[in-house]
Write a protein that holds these residues in place. Structure first.
Motif, short mmCIF file in Angstrom:
data_model
loop_
_atom_site.label_atom_id
_atom_site.label_comp_id
_atom_site.label_asym_id
_atom_site.label_seq_id
_atom_site.Cartn_x
_atom_site.Cartn_y
_atom_site.Cartn_z
N GLU A 151 0.82 -1.22 0.00
CA GLU A 151 0.00 0.00 0.00
C GLU A 151 0.85 1.27 0.00
N GLU A 152 2.03 1.21 0.60
CA GLU A 152 2.94 2.36 0.56
C GLU A 152 3.43 2.60 -0.87
N LEU A 153 3.79 1.51 -1.54
CA LEU A 153 4.26 1.62 -2.92
C LEU A 153 3.13 2.06 -3.84
N ALA A 154 1.93 1.57 -3.60
CA ALA A 154 0.79 1.95 -4.43
C ALA A 154 0.50 3.45 -4.32
N ARG A 155 0.60 3.99 -3.13
CA ARG A 155 0.34 5.42 -2.94
C ARG A 155 1.40 6.26 -3.64
N LEU A 156 2.66 5.84 -3.49
CA LEU A 156 3.74 6.53 -4.19
C LEU A 156 3.54 6.44 -5.70
N ALA A 182 12.99 1.82 -9.85
CA ALA A 182 12.95 1.06 -8.59
C ALA A 182 14.21 0.23 -8.44
N ASP A 183 15.06 0.63 -7.49
CA ASP A 183 16.26 -0.14 -7.17
C ASP A 183 15.85 -1.21 -6.16
N GLU A 184 15.74 -2.45 -6.63
CA GLU A 184 15.30 -3.55 -5.77
C GLU A 184 16.40 -4.59 -5.60
N ILE A 185 17.63 -4.10 -5.53
CA ILE A 185 18.77 -5.01 -5.46
C ILE A 185 18.78 -5.85 -4.19
N HIS A 186 18.14 -5.34 -3.11
CA HIS A 186 18.08 -6.08 -1.85
C HIS A 186 16.76 -6.85 -1.69
N SER A 187 16.03 -7.05 -2.75
CA SER A 187 14.67 -7.60 -2.64
C SER A 187 14.62 -8.99 -2.02
N ASP A 188 15.69 -9.78 -2.14
CA ASP A 188 15.68 -11.13 -1.58
C ASP A 188 16.07 -11.16 -0.10
N ILE A 189 16.67 -10.07 0.39
CA ILE A 189 17.13 -10.04 1.78
C ILE A 189 16.03 -9.41 2.63
N VAL A 190 15.02 -10.19 2.94
CA VAL A 190 13.85 -9.73 3.69
C VAL A 190 13.61 -10.71 4.83
N PHE A 191 13.39 -10.17 6.02
CA PHE A 191 13.31 -11.01 7.21
C PHE A 191 11.88 -11.44 7.53
N SER A 192 11.76 -12.40 8.43
CA SER A 192 10.47 -12.99 8.77
C SER A 192 9.50 -11.91 9.25
N GLY A 193 8.25 -12.07 8.84
CA GLY A 193 7.23 -11.09 9.18
C GLY A 193 7.08 -9.99 8.16
N HIS A 194 7.92 -9.99 7.12
CA HIS A 194 7.88 -8.95 6.08
C HIS A 194 7.89 -9.60 4.71
N GLN A 195 7.37 -8.89 3.72
CA GLN A 195 7.28 -9.41 2.36
C GLN A 195 7.61 -8.31 1.38
N HIS A 196 8.57 -8.58 0.50
CA HIS A 196 8.89 -7.60 -0.54
C HIS A 196 7.86 -7.66 -1.66
N THR A 197 7.42 -6.48 -2.10
CA THR A 197 6.49 -6.37 -3.23
C THR A 197 7.20 -5.67 -4.38
N PRO A 198 7.43 -6.35 -5.51
CA PRO A 198 8.01 -5.67 -6.66
C PRO A 198 7.12 -4.50 -7.08
N PHE A 199 7.73 -3.39 -7.43
CA PHE A 199 6.95 -2.19 -7.72
C PHE A 199 5.88 -2.40 -8.79
N PRO A 200 6.17 -3.13 -9.88
CA PRO A 200 5.12 -3.31 -10.90
C PRO A 200 3.89 -4.05 -10.41
N LEU A 201 3.99 -4.79 -9.31
CA LEU A 201 2.82 -5.47 -8.76
C LEU A 201 1.99 -4.54 -7.88
N ALA A 202 2.59 -3.43 -7.46
CA ALA A 202 1.89 -2.50 -6.58
C ALA A 202 1.29 -1.33 -7.33
N SER A 203 1.82 -1.03 -8.52
CA SER A 203 1.40 0.18 -9.22
C SER A 203 1.54 0.01 -10.73
N ASP A 204 0.69 0.73 -11.46
CA ASP A 204 0.82 0.75 -12.92
C ASP A 204 1.51 2.02 -13.40
N ALA A 205 2.21 2.70 -12.48
CA ALA A 205 2.99 3.88 -12.87
C ALA A 205 4.11 3.44 -13.81
#
Length: 389
Positions: free
Chosen positions: A187-192, A205-228
Protein backbone atom coordinates in the motif's frame (compact mmCIF):
# COMPACT_ATOMS: atom_id res chain seq x y z
CA UNK A 1 22.97 -29.03 2.04
CA UNK A 2 23.82 -27.26 5.29
CA UNK A 3 26.17 -24.25 5.16
CA UNK A 4 28.47 -23.07 7.93
CA UNK A 5 28.39 -19.27 7.94
CA UNK A 6 30.59 -19.14 11.04
CA UNK A 7 33.47 -20.45 8.95
CA UNK A 8 35.88 -17.56 8.34
CA UNK A 9 37.16 -17.01 4.81
CA UNK A 10 40.34 -14.96 4.49
CA UNK A 11 39.72 -12.32 1.82
CA UNK A 12 42.80 -10.19 2.58
CA UNK A 13 44.91 -11.67 -0.20
CA UNK A 14 42.33 -11.07 -2.92
CA UNK A 15 41.31 -8.12 -5.07
CA UNK A 16 38.16 -7.62 -2.96
CA UNK A 17 37.88 -3.94 -2.03
CA UNK A 18 36.22 -4.59 1.31
CA UNK A 19 39.27 -6.15 2.92
CA UNK A 20 41.98 -3.94 1.36
CA UNK A 21 42.87 -0.84 3.41
CA UNK A 22 43.77 1.01 0.22
CA UNK A 23 40.31 0.22 -1.13
CA UNK A 24 38.90 2.82 1.24
CA UNK A 25 40.48 5.76 -0.58
CA UNK A 26 37.46 6.47 -2.78
CA UNK A 27 35.02 6.29 0.12
CA UNK A 28 36.54 7.52 3.38
CA UNK A 29 39.43 9.98 3.85
CA UNK A 30 41.16 7.85 6.49
CA UNK A 31 44.12 5.55 6.80
CA UNK A 32 43.81 2.22 8.56
CA UNK A 33 45.95 -0.83 9.22
CA UNK A 34 45.53 -4.47 8.37
CA UNK A 35 43.85 -4.86 11.77
CA UNK A 36 40.72 -3.09 10.54
CA UNK A 37 37.30 -4.74 10.68
CA UNK A 38 35.63 -3.83 7.36
CA UNK A 39 31.86 -3.46 7.67
CA UNK A 40 31.40 -0.78 5.03
CA UNK A 41 31.02 -1.89 1.40
CA UNK A 42 27.82 -3.92 1.00
CA UNK A 43 28.95 -7.43 0.26
CA UNK A 44 28.97 -10.42 2.59
CA UNK A 45 31.79 -12.58 3.92
CA UNK A 46 29.89 -15.82 3.34
CA UNK A 47 30.74 -18.53 0.78
CA UNK A 48 28.48 -18.55 -2.27
CA UNK A 49 26.10 -21.47 -2.90
CA UNK A 50 27.99 -24.63 -3.79
CA UNK A 51 26.08 -25.03 -7.05
CA UNK A 52 27.01 -21.52 -8.14
CA UNK A 53 30.69 -22.11 -7.37
CA UNK A 54 30.58 -25.39 -9.28
CA UNK A 55 28.93 -23.71 -12.29
CA UNK A 56 31.74 -21.12 -12.39
CA UNK A 57 34.32 -23.87 -12.06
CA UNK A 58 32.82 -25.87 -14.93
CA UNK A 59 32.72 -22.81 -17.15
CA UNK A 60 36.34 -21.97 -16.32
CA UNK A 61 37.33 -25.43 -17.51
CA UNK A 62 36.09 -24.39 -20.95
CA UNK A 63 39.39 -22.47 -21.27
CA UNK A 64 38.00 -19.79 -23.61
CA UNK A 65 36.12 -16.69 -22.45
CA UNK A 66 34.95 -14.90 -25.56
CA UNK A 67 32.03 -12.60 -26.26
CA UNK A 68 28.86 -13.96 -24.73
CA UNK A 69 25.11 -13.48 -24.52
CA UNK A 70 22.18 -14.86 -22.55
CA UNK A 71 20.44 -17.98 -23.86
CA UNK A 72 16.89 -19.18 -23.22
CA UNK A 73 17.89 -21.05 -20.05
CA UNK A 74 19.13 -17.79 -18.52
CA UNK A 75 15.72 -16.17 -18.89
CA UNK A 76 14.00 -19.34 -17.71
CA UNK A 77 15.99 -19.19 -14.44
CA UNK A 78 15.32 -15.48 -14.02
CA UNK A 79 11.61 -15.94 -14.70
CA UNK A 80 11.35 -18.92 -12.35
CA UNK A 81 12.93 -16.97 -9.50
CA UNK A 82 10.68 -13.91 -9.75
CA UNK A 83 7.53 -15.92 -10.33
CA UNK A 84 8.25 -18.29 -7.46
CA UNK A 85 9.39 -15.72 -4.90
CA UNK A 86 7.25 -12.72 -5.79
CA UNK A 87 4.55 -13.74 -8.25
CA UNK A 88 6.03 -11.42 -10.88
CA UNK A 89 6.04 -12.58 -14.48
CA UNK A 90 9.26 -11.64 -16.24
CA UNK A 91 9.28 -11.93 -20.02
CA UNK A 92 12.64 -12.18 -21.87
CA UNK A 93 11.68 -9.36 -24.25
CA UNK A 94 11.21 -7.07 -21.24
CA UNK A 95 14.70 -7.63 -19.81
CA UNK A 96 17.85 -5.62 -20.47
CA UNK A 97 21.18 -6.87 -19.13
CA UNK A 98 23.74 -4.37 -17.82
CA UNK A 99 26.87 -4.75 -15.69
CA UNK A 100 25.50 -3.17 -12.49
CA UNK A 101 22.38 -1.64 -11.00
CA UNK A 102 24.18 1.71 -10.56
CA UNK A 103 24.99 1.73 -14.29
CA UNK A 104 21.36 0.86 -15.00
CA UNK A 105 20.09 3.78 -12.90
CA UNK A 106 22.53 6.07 -14.68
CA UNK A 107 21.06 5.00 -18.03
CA UNK A 108 17.52 5.37 -16.68
CA UNK A 109 18.11 8.96 -15.57
CA UNK A 110 19.49 9.77 -19.02
CA UNK A 111 16.71 7.95 -20.88
CA UNK A 112 13.74 9.44 -19.05
CA UNK A 113 14.87 12.96 -18.25
CA UNK A 114 16.97 15.77 -19.69
CA UNK A 115 19.66 18.04 -18.22
CA UNK A 116 18.01 20.58 -15.95
CA UNK A 117 15.12 18.26 -15.05
CA UNK A 118 14.44 17.18 -11.48
CA UNK A 119 14.96 13.69 -10.05
CA UNK A 120 13.31 12.83 -6.72
CA UNK A 121 15.06 10.66 -4.12
CA UNK A 122 14.32 9.81 -0.48
CA UNK A 123 17.24 10.66 1.77
CA UNK A 124 18.98 9.42 3.77
CA UNK A 125 19.62 6.99 0.92
CA UNK A 126 22.39 5.24 -1.01
CA UNK A 127 24.74 8.07 -2.03
CA UNK A 128 25.26 7.22 -5.73
CA UNK A 129 21.65 8.27 -6.38
CA UNK A 130 22.46 11.91 -5.66
CA UNK A 131 25.86 11.56 -7.28
CA UNK A 132 24.45 10.26 -10.55
CA UNK A 133 21.81 12.99 -10.65
CA UNK A 134 24.46 15.68 -10.27
CA UNK A 135 26.84 14.08 -12.77
CA UNK A 136 24.11 13.91 -15.43
CA UNK A 137 23.21 17.57 -15.00
CA UNK A 138 19.88 17.00 -13.28
CA UNK A 139 18.63 18.53 -10.03
CA UNK A 140 18.26 16.51 -6.82
CA UNK A 141 14.88 16.87 -5.10
CA UNK A 142 14.78 15.32 -1.63
CA UNK A 143 11.53 13.73 -0.58
CA UNK A 144 13.05 13.22 2.86
CA UNK A 145 11.99 10.19 4.83
CA UNK A 146 10.22 10.84 8.12
CA UNK A 147 11.61 9.11 11.22
CA UNK A 148 9.34 8.63 14.21
CA UNK A 149 10.53 6.47 17.08
CA UNK A 150 13.25 4.96 14.90
CA UNK A 151 10.81 3.86 12.17
CA UNK A 152 10.95 5.55 8.78
CA UNK A 153 8.01 6.39 6.54
CA UNK A 154 7.35 8.36 3.35
CA UNK A 155 6.15 11.97 3.23
CA UNK A 156 3.36 11.66 0.65
CA UNK A 157 2.09 15.22 1.06
CA UNK A 158 5.52 16.58 0.21
CA UNK A 159 5.81 14.13 -2.67
CA UNK A 160 2.48 15.40 -4.09
CA UNK A 161 3.94 18.91 -4.33
CA UNK A 162 7.31 17.78 -5.65
CA UNK A 163 5.92 15.46 -8.32
CA UNK A 164 3.51 18.18 -9.51
CA UNK A 165 6.44 20.37 -10.57
CA UNK A 166 6.65 20.07 -14.37
CA UNK A 167 10.43 19.75 -14.08
CA UNK A 168 10.10 16.50 -12.07
CA UNK A 169 10.59 13.63 -14.51
CA UNK A 170 12.02 10.70 -12.52
CA UNK A 171 11.84 9.28 -9.01
CA UNK A 172 14.41 6.77 -7.74
CA UNK A 173 12.87 4.37 -5.23
CA UNK A 174 15.09 2.29 -2.95
CA UNK A 175 13.11 -0.85 -2.10
CA UNK A 176 14.05 -2.38 0.35
CA UNK A 177 15.63 0.80 1.60
CA UNK A 178 19.38 1.24 2.05
CA UNK A 179 20.36 2.26 4.74
CA UNK A 180 17.24 2.45 6.97
CA UNK A 181 16.17 -1.17 6.39
CA UNK A 182 12.50 -0.59 5.57
CA UNK A 183 10.68 -3.13 3.43
CA UNK A 184 7.93 -0.99 1.93
CA UNK A 185 4.44 -2.42 2.11
CA UNK A 186 2.34 -2.82 -1.03
CA UNK A 187 0.00 0.00 0.00
CA UNK A 188 2.94 2.36 0.56
CA UNK A 189 4.26 1.62 -2.92
CA UNK A 190 0.79 1.95 -4.43
CA UNK A 191 0.34 5.42 -2.94
CA UNK A 192 3.74 6.53 -4.19
CA UNK A 193 3.01 5.04 -7.61
CA UNK A 194 -0.33 6.81 -7.92
CA UNK A 195 1.30 10.19 -7.24
CA UNK A 196 3.97 9.50 -9.85
CA UNK A 197 1.48 8.15 -12.41
CA UNK A 198 -0.77 11.22 -12.16
CA UNK A 199 2.20 13.50 -12.67
CA UNK A 200 3.98 11.56 -15.40
CA UNK A 201 7.01 10.77 -13.22
CA UNK A 202 8.94 7.62 -14.16
CA UNK A 203 9.84 5.41 -11.20
CA UNK A 204 13.27 3.79 -11.23
CA UNK A 205 12.95 1.06 -8.59
CA UNK A 206 16.26 -0.14 -7.17
CA UNK A 207 15.30 -3.55 -5.77
CA UNK A 208 18.77 -5.01 -5.46
CA UNK A 209 18.08 -6.08 -1.85
CA UNK A 210 14.67 -7.60 -2.64
CA UNK A 211 15.68 -11.13 -1.58
CA UNK A 212 17.13 -10.04 1.78
CA UNK A 213 13.85 -9.73 3.69
CA UNK A 214 13.31 -11.01 7.21
CA UNK A 215 10.47 -12.99 8.77
CA UNK A 216 7.23 -11.09 9.18
CA UNK A 217 7.88 -8.95 6.08
CA UNK A 218 7.28 -9.41 2.36
CA UNK A 219 8.89 -7.60 -0.54
CA UNK A 220 6.49 -6.37 -3.23
CA UNK A 221 8.01 -5.67 -6.66
CA UNK A 222 6.95 -2.19 -7.72
CA UNK A 223 5.12 -3.31 -10.90
CA UNK A 224 2.82 -5.47 -8.76
CA UNK A 225 1.89 -2.50 -6.58
CA UNK A 226 1.40 0.18 -9.22
CA UNK A 227 0.82 0.75 -12.92
CA UNK A 228 2.99 3.88 -12.87
CA UNK A 229 5.67 3.94 -15.60
CA UNK A 230 8.67 2.16 -14.16
CA UNK A 231 11.92 0.30 -14.68
CA UNK A 232 12.85 -2.37 -12.16
CA UNK A 233 16.55 -2.79 -11.33
CA UNK A 234 17.59 -6.18 -10.01
CA UNK A 235 20.76 -8.24 -9.66
CA UNK A 236 21.99 -11.40 -7.93
CA UNK A 237 24.91 -9.46 -6.45
CA UNK A 238 23.62 -8.73 -2.94
CA UNK A 239 21.60 -11.93 -2.59
CA UNK A 240 24.34 -14.37 -3.57
CA UNK A 241 27.45 -12.29 -2.89
CA UNK A 242 28.56 -12.07 -6.53
CA UNK A 243 29.01 -8.32 -7.07
CA UNK A 244 32.35 -8.99 -8.77
CA UNK A 245 30.65 -10.96 -11.55
CA UNK A 246 29.11 -7.73 -12.90
CA UNK A 247 25.61 -8.57 -14.07
CA UNK A 248 22.22 -6.92 -13.48
CA UNK A 249 18.75 -7.49 -14.93
CA UNK A 250 16.64 -4.45 -15.77
CA UNK A 251 12.94 -5.18 -16.19
CA UNK A 252 10.91 -2.73 -18.30
CA UNK A 253 7.33 -3.93 -18.75
CA UNK A 254 6.44 -1.16 -21.24
CA UNK A 255 7.84 -1.85 -24.76
CA UNK A 256 8.19 1.84 -25.66
CA UNK A 257 10.05 2.57 -22.45
CA UNK A 258 12.33 -0.40 -23.06
CA UNK A 259 13.09 0.76 -26.59
CA UNK A 260 13.98 4.23 -25.33
CA UNK A 261 16.07 2.78 -22.52
CA UNK A 262 17.97 0.36 -24.75
CA UNK A 263 18.75 3.11 -27.25
CA UNK A 264 20.21 5.24 -24.47
CA UNK A 265 22.28 2.38 -23.04
CA UNK A 266 23.50 1.50 -26.54
CA UNK A 267 24.60 5.08 -27.14
CA UNK A 268 26.97 4.69 -24.18
CA UNK A 269 28.12 1.23 -25.33
CA UNK A 270 26.69 -0.04 -22.05
CA UNK A 271 24.82 -3.27 -22.89
CA UNK A 272 26.78 -6.44 -22.39
CA UNK A 273 26.99 -9.69 -20.49
CA UNK A 274 29.60 -11.28 -18.27
CA UNK A 275 30.60 -14.87 -19.01
CA UNK A 276 30.64 -15.85 -15.35
CA UNK A 277 27.72 -13.57 -14.50
CA UNK A 278 25.51 -15.51 -16.92
CA UNK A 279 26.56 -18.77 -15.27
CA UNK A 280 25.93 -17.34 -11.81
CA UNK A 281 22.36 -16.30 -12.58
CA UNK A 282 21.46 -19.70 -14.01
CA UNK A 283 22.92 -21.50 -11.00
CA UNK A 284 21.71 -19.11 -8.29
CA UNK A 285 18.10 -18.67 -9.42
CA UNK A 286 17.29 -22.28 -8.65
CA UNK A 287 15.89 -24.45 -5.83
CA UNK A 288 19.45 -24.95 -4.57
CA UNK A 289 20.00 -21.19 -4.52
CA UNK A 290 16.73 -20.72 -2.65
CA UNK A 291 17.81 -23.25 -0.02
CA UNK A 292 21.10 -21.43 0.50
CA UNK A 293 19.28 -18.09 0.77
CA UNK A 294 16.94 -19.32 3.49
CA UNK A 295 19.95 -20.36 5.56
CA UNK A 296 21.63 -16.99 5.01
CA UNK A 297 18.48 -15.14 6.05
CA UNK A 298 18.28 -17.11 9.29
CA UNK A 299 21.91 -16.32 10.07
CA UNK A 300 21.48 -12.63 9.27
CA UNK A 301 18.42 -12.43 11.50
CA UNK A 302 20.57 -13.86 14.28
CA UNK A 303 23.18 -11.16 13.63
CA UNK A 304 20.49 -8.47 13.70
CA UNK A 305 19.39 -9.81 17.07
CA UNK A 306 22.96 -9.51 18.37
CA UNK A 307 23.06 -5.85 17.32
CA UNK A 308 19.65 -5.19 18.83
CA UNK A 309 20.63 -6.60 22.21
CA UNK A 310 23.97 -4.77 22.15
CA UNK A 311 22.33 -1.44 21.27
CA UNK A 312 19.79 -1.83 24.05
CA UNK A 313 22.54 -2.53 26.58
CA UNK A 314 24.63 0.50 25.56
CA UNK A 315 22.06 3.24 25.04
CA UNK A 316 22.29 3.28 21.25
CA UNK A 317 19.04 3.97 19.39
CA UNK A 318 18.46 1.21 16.87
CA UNK A 319 15.48 -0.22 15.03
CA UNK A 320 15.91 -3.76 13.76
CA UNK A 321 15.94 -3.82 9.93
CA UNK A 322 13.04 -5.40 8.08
CA UNK A 323 15.37 -6.25 5.20
CA UNK A 324 18.93 -5.87 3.84
CA UNK A 325 22.05 -6.97 5.74
CA UNK A 326 22.66 -3.39 6.89
CA UNK A 327 22.03 -1.92 10.35
CA UNK A 328 21.40 1.81 10.87
CA UNK A 329 22.78 2.89 14.25
CA UNK A 330 21.89 6.28 15.76
CA UNK A 331 25.08 7.05 17.71
CA UNK A 332 23.96 10.60 18.43
CA UNK A 333 21.75 8.97 21.07
CA UNK A 334 24.95 7.82 22.77
CA UNK A 335 26.49 11.30 22.65
CA UNK A 336 28.65 11.00 19.52
CA UNK A 337 28.56 13.51 16.67
CA UNK A 338 29.92 12.81 13.19
CA UNK A 339 33.41 14.04 14.06
CA UNK A 340 33.60 11.82 17.12
CA UNK A 341 32.27 8.83 15.16
CA UNK A 342 35.07 9.17 12.63
CA UNK A 343 37.77 9.83 15.22
CA UNK A 344 36.79 7.28 17.86
CA UNK A 345 35.26 4.42 15.85
CA UNK A 346 36.47 4.52 12.26
CA UNK A 347 40.01 5.67 13.06
CA UNK A 348 40.38 4.93 16.77
CA UNK A 349 38.99 1.39 16.73
CA UNK A 350 39.33 0.73 12.99
CA UNK A 351 35.77 -0.53 12.69
CA UNK A 352 35.11 0.63 9.16
CA UNK A 353 31.44 1.45 8.64
CA UNK A 354 29.80 4.04 6.40
CA UNK A 355 29.17 7.37 8.20
CA UNK A 356 25.59 8.61 8.08
CA UNK A 357 26.28 11.90 6.22
CA UNK A 358 27.34 9.84 3.16
CA UNK A 359 23.62 9.11 2.70
CA UNK A 360 22.62 12.78 2.66
CA UNK A 361 20.42 14.88 4.95
CA UNK A 362 18.99 12.84 7.80
CA UNK A 363 22.10 10.71 8.16
CA UNK A 364 23.82 12.91 10.72
CA UNK A 365 24.98 11.08 13.83
CA UNK A 366 24.37 7.66 12.27
CA UNK A 367 26.53 4.77 11.16
CA UNK A 368 25.68 1.98 8.69
CA UNK A 369 26.94 -1.37 9.90
CA UNK A 370 27.21 -4.34 7.50
CA UNK A 371 26.18 -7.51 9.38
CA UNK A 372 26.89 -9.84 6.44
CA UNK A 373 29.81 -11.37 8.34
CA UNK A 374 30.60 -14.15 10.80
CA UNK A 375 29.10 -13.83 14.27
CA UNK A 376 32.62 -13.63 15.71
CA UNK A 377 33.52 -10.70 13.46
CA UNK A 378 30.33 -8.87 14.38
CA UNK A 379 30.85 -9.39 18.11
CA UNK A 380 34.44 -8.14 17.92
CA UNK A 381 33.32 -5.05 15.99
CA UNK A 382 30.66 -4.28 18.59
CA UNK A 383 33.18 -4.77 21.38
CA UNK A 384 35.44 -2.20 19.75
CA UNK A 385 32.58 0.27 19.28
CA UNK A 386 31.69 -0.27 22.93
CA UNK A 387 35.25 0.71 23.84
CA UNK A 388 34.84 3.92 21.84
CA UNK A 389 31.58 4.71 23.57
Amino acid sequence: MTYDFDRPIDRRGTNDLKWRPEGLKGYLPIQVSGDMIPMWIADMDFPCPAGLVEAIRRRAEGEIFGYCGAKADYFEALGWWYQTRFGLEVRPEGVSILPTVVAAINMGIRAFSAPGDQVIIQQPVYEPFAGLIAKTGREVVNNALVCEGGRYSMDYELLERQAADPRAKVMILCSPHNPVGRVWKGEELARLGEICRRNGVVVIADEIHSDIVFSGHQHTPFPLASDAPCMLCTAPSKTFNVAGLRIANIILPDPEMKKRYDETADSFSMPGSSTFGLEAVRAAYSPEGAEWLEQVLAYLEGNAGVVERWAGAHGVAFTRPEGTFLCWLDLSSAGLDDGAIQEKILMGQEVICVPGPWFGPGGEGHLRLNIGCTRATLEEALRRIETAL
